[in-house]
Enzyme design. Sequence first.
Site, PDB file in Angstrom:
ATOM      1  N   SER A  26     -11.085 -49.222 -37.004  1.00  0.00           N
ATOM      2  CA  SER A  26     -11.172 -48.705 -38.518  1.00  0.00           C
ATOM      3  C   SER A  26     -12.327 -47.530 -38.611  1.00  0.00           C
ATOM      4  O   SER A  26     -13.133 -47.287 -37.863  1.00  0.00           O
ATOM      5  CB  SER A  26     -11.749 -49.794 -39.195  1.00  0.00           C
ATOM      6  OG  SER A  26     -10.960 -50.811 -39.247  1.00  0.00           O
TER       7      SER A  26
HETATM    8  N1  SAH Z   1     -11.784 -55.012 -37.049  1.00  0.00           N
HETATM    9  C1  SAH Z   1     -11.182 -53.696 -36.177  1.00  0.00           C
HETATM   10  C2  SAH Z   1      -9.987 -53.350 -36.977  1.00  0.00           C
HETATM   11  C3  SAH Z   1      -8.651 -53.633 -36.009  1.00  0.00           C
HETATM   12  S1  SAH Z   1      -7.129 -53.277 -36.705  1.00  0.00           S
HETATM   13  C4  SAH Z   1     -12.206 -52.811 -35.975  1.00  0.00           C
HETATM   14  O1  SAH Z   1     -13.594 -53.129 -35.824  1.00  0.00           O
HETATM   15  O2  SAH Z   1     -12.102 -51.497 -35.953  1.00  0.00           O
HETATM   16  C5  SAH Z   1      -6.795 -54.704 -37.245  1.00  0.00           C
HETATM   17  C6  SAH Z   1      -6.393 -55.998 -36.408  1.00  0.00           C
HETATM   18  O3  SAH Z   1      -6.065 -57.040 -37.185  1.00  0.00           O
HETATM   19  C7  SAH Z   1      -5.509 -55.572 -35.304  1.00  0.00           C
HETATM   20  O4  SAH Z   1      -5.927 -55.692 -34.122  1.00  0.00           O
HETATM   21  C8  SAH Z   1      -4.429 -56.589 -35.667  1.00  0.00           C
HETATM   22  O5  SAH Z   1      -3.818 -57.111 -34.568  1.00  0.00           O
HETATM   23  C9  SAH Z   1      -5.197 -57.904 -36.258  1.00  0.00           C
HETATM   24  N2  SAH Z   1      -4.380 -58.872 -36.916  1.00  0.00           N
HETATM   25  C10 SAH Z   1      -3.254 -58.448 -37.875  1.00  0.00           C
HETATM   26  N3  SAH Z   1      -3.088 -59.654 -38.441  1.00  0.00           N
HETATM   27  C11 SAH Z   1      -3.915 -60.713 -37.798  1.00  0.00           C
HETATM   28  C12 SAH Z   1      -3.955 -62.037 -38.173  1.00  0.00           C
HETATM   29  N4  SAH Z   1      -3.205 -62.812 -38.538  1.00  0.00           N
HETATM   30  N5  SAH Z   1      -4.985 -62.635 -37.543  1.00  0.00           N
HETATM   31  C13 SAH Z   1      -5.843 -62.243 -36.597  1.00  0.00           C
HETATM   32  N6  SAH Z   1      -5.807 -60.658 -36.494  1.00  0.00           N
HETATM   33  C14 SAH Z   1      -4.799 -60.011 -37.337  1.00  0.00           C
END
Ligand code: SAH
Length: 264
Positions: A112
């Site tokens: 993010s």
């Molecule tokens: N928190 C991260 C952002 C990652 S992007 C950061 O620190 O930058 C969002 C993430 O959500 C992706 O890795 C995706 O695989 C995950 N995601 C999507 N749906 C999900 C679900 N139902 N359960 C767990 N993770 C999920």
Amino acid sequence: MSKIKHPFIRSATLPAGYSPANSNTRMNVPRPFELPVPQMAAPTPEASSNMGLNSERQRGVMVARLREQGIVDDRVLGAMQAVPRHVFVDQGLASRAYEDAALPIGFGQTISQPWVVAYMLSMMSQGRRPARVLEVGAGCGYQAAILAQFVPEVYAIERVRGLYDQARENLARCHAPGRIRLSFGDGMVGLAHAVPFDGIVVAAAGVKIPEALLEQLAVGARLIAPEGTTRQKLILIERTSVSTWQRAELESVRFVPLRPGTQI
Ligand code: SAH
């Protein structure tokens, strides 16, 4: 060592103004506060030994920019200063780690944008001292590491196995005062064994915020999540009693999709 397995994201350089279709960023970001980010040498193995000092300076610039963008919570700003974001991205992207941008982390997902992380955590913890927080969508683990700087117990869940492995490896390299429990699974159902949570942060956008998550909030606690498909908004929900929740719409954003089940 390269951590990214995605063939399209291996390259070290991205086009200027790179912005993936879904990118965990704010839409229409006003840019009046852009500060020059000090230029760093390309991260060769030799250069990466200098990364520590350079990155501390770059984080200082990032934190100053966040302040100018309206982030005031010292716990969040302190955490953003402390956690080395470059550790959470592919080495080829390390020189861009302190820009205010989402970056690819493989598997079609992104880390993010710093402003998004700072804003979501500020809103979730405003006026509170959350002791136990759930993060849905751990990705490469960055936001969980930020949380663990000021939250004693952090639960983070990721549905993509490769990212879960990556997050585990990255988090092992960062020491935090709080304890992080990372799970592989579908965060749409929450984590029933660890309820209730004093805060929930969702890093992927669903059409609707899953009910299970609302139920897993402690009374008085807040959840923040993006909602929507092509048009998305950050939604802040506060549990005001056992059976009531208050909802507010915040910024327009663009997040990767929240998906059910797991991906091996
Ligand atoms: N928190 C991260 C952002 C990652 S992007 C950061 O620190 O930058 C969002 C993430 O959500 C992706 O890795 C995706 O695989 C995950 N995601 C999507 N749906 C999900 C679900 N139902 N359960 C767990 N993770 C999920």
